[in-house]
Scaffold this motif. Structure first.
Motif, PDB file in Angstrom:
ATOM      1  N   GLY A 235      17.833  37.840  95.838  1.00  0.00           N
ATOM      2  CA  GLY A 235      18.352  39.062  96.454  1.00  0.00           C
ATOM      3  C   GLY A 235      18.141  40.311  95.619  1.00  0.00           C
ATOM      4  N   ARG A 236      17.346  40.190  94.539  1.00  0.00           N
ATOM      5  CA  ARG A 236      17.191  41.354  93.665  1.00  0.00           C
ATOM      6  C   ARG A 236      15.874  42.093  93.915  1.00  0.00           C
ATOM      7  NH1 ARG A 236      18.344  38.216  88.223  1.00  0.00           N
ATOM      8  NH2 ARG A 236      16.852  36.911  89.304  1.00  0.00           N
ATOM      9  N   ARG A 237      14.972  41.479  94.707  1.00  0.00           N
ATOM     10  CA  ARG A 237      13.711  42.147  95.048  1.00  0.00           C
ATOM     11  C   ARG A 237      13.155  41.467  96.296  1.00  0.00           C
ATOM     12  NH1 ARG A 237       7.864  42.449  95.802  1.00  0.00           N
ATOM     13  NH2 ARG A 237       7.133  44.299  94.717  1.00  0.00           N
ATOM     14  N   ALA A 238      13.378  42.126  97.436  1.00  0.00           N
ATOM     15  CA  ALA A 238      12.963  41.498  98.690  1.00  0.00           C
ATOM     16  C   ALA A 238      11.448  41.607  98.882  1.00  0.00           C
ATOM     17  CB  ALA A 238      13.679  42.169  99.848  1.00  0.00           C
ATOM     18  N   GLY A 239      10.948  40.793  99.804  1.00  0.00           N
ATOM     19  CA  GLY A 239       9.505  40.788 100.108  1.00  0.00           C
ATOM     20  C   GLY A 239       8.925  39.426  99.798  1.00  0.00           C
ATOM     21  N   THR A 240       8.091  38.903 100.703  1.00  0.00           N
ATOM     22  CA  THR A 240       7.471  37.594 100.478  1.00  0.00           C
ATOM     23  C   THR A 240       6.742  37.599  99.133  1.00  0.00           C
ATOM     24  OG1 THR A 240       7.218  37.305 102.836  1.00  0.00           O
ATOM     25  CG2 THR A 240       5.839  35.910 101.436  1.00  0.00           C
ATOM     26  N   GLU A 241       6.982  36.602  98.341  1.00  0.00           N
ATOM     27  CA  GLU A 241       6.439  36.564  96.989  1.00  0.00           C
ATOM     28  C   GLU A 241       4.907  36.572  97.016  1.00  0.00           C
ATOM     29  OE1 GLU A 241       8.524  34.428  98.299  1.00  0.00           O
ATOM     30  OE2 GLU A 241      10.274  34.133  97.025  1.00  0.00           O
ATOM     31  N   ASN A 242       4.333  37.326  96.086  1.00  0.00           N
ATOM     32  CA  ASN A 242       2.873  37.442  95.957  1.00  0.00           C
ATOM     33  C   ASN A 242       2.386  36.255  95.118  1.00  0.00           C
ATOM     34  OD1 ASN A 242       0.269  38.265  95.583  1.00  0.00           O
ATOM     35  ND2 ASN A 242       0.782  40.238  94.650  1.00  0.00           N
ATOM     36  N   VAL A 243       2.357  35.087  95.741  1.00  0.00           N
ATOM     37  CA  VAL A 243       2.149  33.847  94.973  1.00  0.00           C
ATOM     38  C   VAL A 243       0.884  33.870  94.096  1.00  0.00           C
ATOM     39  CG1 VAL A 243       1.942  31.334  95.109  1.00  0.00           C
ATOM     40  CG2 VAL A 243       3.501  32.521  96.641  1.00  0.00           C
ATOM     41  N   PRO A 244      -0.302  34.225  94.629  1.00  0.00           N
ATOM     42  CA  PRO A 244      -1.485  34.162  93.756  1.00  0.00           C
ATOM     43  C   PRO A 244      -1.346  35.027  92.501  1.00  0.00           C
ATOM     44  CG  PRO A 244      -2.104  34.812  96.007  1.00  0.00           C
ATOM     45  CD  PRO A 244      -0.625  34.682  95.991  1.00  0.00           C
ATOM     46  N   TYR A 245      -0.785  36.220  92.678  1.00  0.00           N
ATOM     47  CA  TYR A 245      -0.671  37.135  91.538  1.00  0.00           C
ATOM     48  C   TYR A 245       0.427  36.701  90.573  1.00  0.00           C
ATOM     49  CZ  TYR A 245      -4.159  40.283  93.310  1.00  0.00           C
ATOM     50  OH  TYR A 245      -5.359  40.802  93.693  1.00  0.00           O
ATOM     51  N   ILE A 246       1.475  36.107  91.138  1.00  0.00           N
ATOM     52  CA  ILE A 246       2.545  35.579  90.277  1.00  0.00           C
ATOM     53  C   ILE A 246       1.990  34.419  89.447  1.00  0.00           C
ATOM     54  CG2 ILE A 246       4.766  34.336  90.325  1.00  0.00           C
ATOM     55  CD1 ILE A 246       5.538  36.119  92.735  1.00  0.00           C
ATOM     56  N   VAL A 247       1.176  33.576  90.085  1.00  0.00           N
ATOM     57  CA  VAL A 247       0.523  32.477  89.356  1.00  0.00           C
ATOM     58  C   VAL A 247      -0.355  33.049  88.241  1.00  0.00           C
ATOM     59  CG1 VAL A 247      -1.268  30.687  89.598  1.00  0.00           C
ATOM     60  CG2 VAL A 247       0.604  30.812  91.260  1.00  0.00           C
ATOM     61  N   GLY A 248      -1.070  34.119  88.563  1.00  0.00           N
ATOM     62  CA  GLY A 248      -1.930  34.778  87.570  1.00  0.00           C
ATOM     63  C   GLY A 248      -1.113  35.335  86.412  1.00  0.00           C
ATOM     64  N   LEU A 249       0.031  35.938  86.743  1.00  0.00           N
ATOM     65  CA  LEU A 249       0.890  36.506  85.697  1.00  0.00           C
ATOM     66  C   LEU A 249       1.390  35.395  84.779  1.00  0.00           C
ATOM     67  CD1 LEU A 249       2.393  39.222  84.822  1.00  0.00           C
ATOM     68  CD2 LEU A 249       4.382  38.234  85.938  1.00  0.00           C
ATOM     69  N   GLY A 250       1.804  34.289  85.385  1.00  0.00           N
ATOM     70  CA  GLY A 250       2.309  33.166  84.590  1.00  0.00           C
ATOM     71  C   GLY A 250       1.242  32.647  83.631  1.00  0.00           C
ATOM     72  N   LYS A 251       0.027  32.462  84.161  1.00  0.00           N
ATOM     73  CA  LYS A 251      -1.063  31.940  83.322  1.00  0.00           C
ATOM     74  C   LYS A 251      -1.396  32.940  82.205  1.00  0.00           C
ATOM     75  CE  LYS A 251      -4.152  28.968  82.163  1.00  0.00           C
ATOM     76  NZ  LYS A 251      -3.772  27.636  81.682  1.00  0.00           N
ATOM     77  N   ALA A 252      -1.447  34.231  82.575  1.00  0.00           N
ATOM     78  CA  ALA A 252      -1.766  35.262  81.575  1.00  0.00           C
ATOM     79  C   ALA A 252      -0.695  35.282  80.483  1.00  0.00           C
ATOM     80  CB  ALA A 252      -1.859  36.626  82.252  1.00  0.00           C
ATOM     81  N   ALA A 253       0.564  35.059  80.886  1.00  0.00           N
ATOM     82  CA  ALA A 253       1.661  35.038  79.910  1.00  0.00           C
ATOM     83  C   ALA A 253       1.476  33.858  78.955  1.00  0.00           C
ATOM     84  CB  ALA A 253       2.999  34.943  80.639  1.00  0.00           C
ATOM     85  N   GLU A 254       1.125  32.698  79.516  1.00  0.00           N
ATOM     86  CA  GLU A 254       0.918  31.508  78.676  1.00  0.00           C
ATOM     87  C   GLU A 254      -0.235  31.742  77.683  1.00  0.00           C
ATOM     88  OE1 GLU A 254       0.408  27.549  80.745  1.00  0.00           O
ATOM     89  OE2 GLU A 254      -1.437  27.624  79.568  1.00  0.00           O
ATOM     90  N   LEU A 255      -1.331  32.315  78.194  1.00  0.00           N
ATOM     91  CA  LEU A 255      -2.493  32.555  77.331  1.00  0.00           C
ATOM     92  C   LEU A 255      -2.164  33.586  76.251  1.00  0.00           C
ATOM     93  CD1 LEU A 255      -5.266  32.687  80.105  1.00  0.00           C
ATOM     94  CD2 LEU A 255      -4.991  30.888  78.380  1.00  0.00           C
ATOM     95  N   ALA A 256      -1.420  34.624  76.652  1.00  0.00           N
ATOM     96  CA  ALA A 256      -1.082  35.678  75.683  1.00  0.00           C
ATOM     97  C   ALA A 256      -0.192  35.120  74.572  1.00  0.00           C
ATOM     98  CB  ALA A 256      -0.377  36.827  76.398  1.00  0.00           C
ATOM     99  N   LEU A 257       0.726  34.236  74.971  1.00  0.00           N
ATOM    100  CA  LEU A 257       1.614  33.630  73.976  1.00  0.00           C
ATOM    101  C   LEU A 257       0.793  32.778  73.003  1.00  0.00           C
ATOM    102  CD1 LEU A 257       4.626  33.591  73.383  1.00  0.00           C
ATOM    103  CD2 LEU A 257       4.850  31.579  74.832  1.00  0.00           C
TER     104      LEU A 257
END
Ligand code: PLP
Length: 397
Positions: A235-257
């Protein structure tokens, strides 16, 4: 273009191939809405969970529920700031710094028009904040303090963990937001060990695509949503989740770490080589940023008595991408508010260039820039209207 040497990674970064690979199935066959009940949606909803955990680890949050996906760093900042102030309408005092990104500063200008009092804490020549001044300004009326973790133009790091302690000691009810867009992937972040309430990050600054970001909201911090609608993101940010980009963000976060050590050692070594190679070999070059206490990828160099835009055009002609310290506002070239706040002399303000590296920057690229810069600057020195001043500066060195 034959040659491309990209040294503008604080503006945006290239998408890592591994990030793209991870995203592709969710742009093609796995297109289900993650909120749907059928089996086909399981892969999408699981992918969201994985990405949330990757981002949680990246920022060092206690709990994955503390992560909200947004569309960019600006949305993260707007969600945090508007969300806190909408939830706390009686307190109308904000503290920030004079060197924040426009996505924060322009928002505060709007609040000032609505009658809020905003204090902008200044910096010294080393880009350091006056923490005593910040502490003195906090009162019972202070709803929000917001300070960036690392500056986009100079790379200078603010001691946000320490500032969080100061804020909470003076007023435990004041919320502390940190714009971590330029810190993410460049220095360690471990928010669970701090008193920071919220941080904002942006995927395109660490090799995810543009159009995806995240906001960390510490458990117990209440914000009103910026986008109302469905139940997504608790309930803190409405809108259908942008799954492909969220997946990309997650992977980029893992790689950056996983690349953080490389960033802190190797990227820093190349940045220092570039900086020294330019400042030592060019008499009218001066460092516009603090020598230490900086993210490892950024330098900002002022070339006295010449125009930054001309330098950028000459660099662009030979395939080198950098950025000037000036922001082009409504058609007029304004010197950077960050460099002005640091008291950088007028003679260097207009000729300021930011080089920002990434883990993809190669040594031969740095060598090429070091080789080419003196030729470009010599050419531009010859057409500068400040010949006497340049001559005096040359004799000084
Ligand atoms: N904050 C800082 C420090 C930035 O450098 C930027 C982008 O340059 C932003 C916020 C805004 O991020 P985005 O472009 O993802 O909205």
């Amino acid at each position: 273009m034959d040659k491309l040497i990209y040294l503008d990674n604080n503006a945006t970064t290239k998408v890592d191939e591994k990030v793209l690979e991870e995203m592709l199935p969710y742009l093609k066959e796995e297109y289900a809405n993650p909120s749907s009940m059928y089996d086909f949606a399981k892969k999408s909803s699981n992918a969201l969970k994985v990405a949330r955990r990757q981002v949680q680890e990246f920022v060092g949050a206690e709990n994955e529920k503390e992560i909200i996906f947004t569309s960019c760093g600006s949305e993260s900042a707007n969600t945090a700031i508007k969300g806190v102030l909408a939830n706390n309408k009686t307190k109308r005092h904000i503290i920030t710094t004079a060197v924040e990104h426009p996505c924060v500063l322009n928002l505060y200008k709007q609040y000032e028009k609505q009658g809020y009092k905003v204090d902008y804490i200044g910096v010294n020549a080393q880009g350091e904040l006056n923490l005593d001044e910040l502490k003195d300004k906090i009162t019972d009326e202070t709803a929000l303090v917001s300070v960036m973790w690392a500056n986009n133009e100079t790379g200078i790091i603010f001691p946000v963990e320490k500032i969080a302690e100061i804020v909470k000691e003076k007023n435990p009810h004041t919320t502390f937001y940190v714009d971590a867009v330029q810190a993410a992937g460049k220095i360690p972040m471990n928010v669970k060990n701090t008193k920071i309430d919220m941080i904002g990050i942006s995927g395109h600054k660490f090799h995810a695509p543009k159009g995806i970001g995240a906001l960390y909201v510490k458990s117990g911090t209440i914000i009103s949503p910026l986008i109302n609608g469905g139940h997504q993101e608790r309930g803190r940010r409405a809108g259908t989740e942008n799954v492909p980009y969220i997946v990309g963000l997650g992977k980029a976060a893992e790689l950056a770490l996983n690349s953080l050590d490389y960033e802190l050692k190797e990227v820093k070594r190349l940045r220092d080589k570039l900086e020294q190679g330019i400042v030592k070999n060019i008499f009218n070059a001066r460092l516009n940023t603090a020598p230490t206490n900086r993210v490892p990828n950024t330098t900002n160099i002022g070339f006295q008595y010449i125009e930054g835009e001309l330098i950028l055009l000459h660099l662009s002609d030979i395939g080198i991408c950098a950025s000037s310290g000036s922001a082009c506002t409504s058609g007029s070239l304004e010197p950077s508010h960050v460099l002005r706040a640091m008291g950088i002399p007028f003679t260097a303000l207009h000729g300021s260039i930011r080089f920002s590296l990434s883990r993809f920057t190669k040594e031969e690229e740095i060598d090429y820039v070091i080789e080419k810069m003196p030729q470009i600057i010599e050419k531009l020195n010859k057409i500068s209207p400040y010949q006497d001043e340049l001559e005096a500066l040359k004799n000084l060195k």
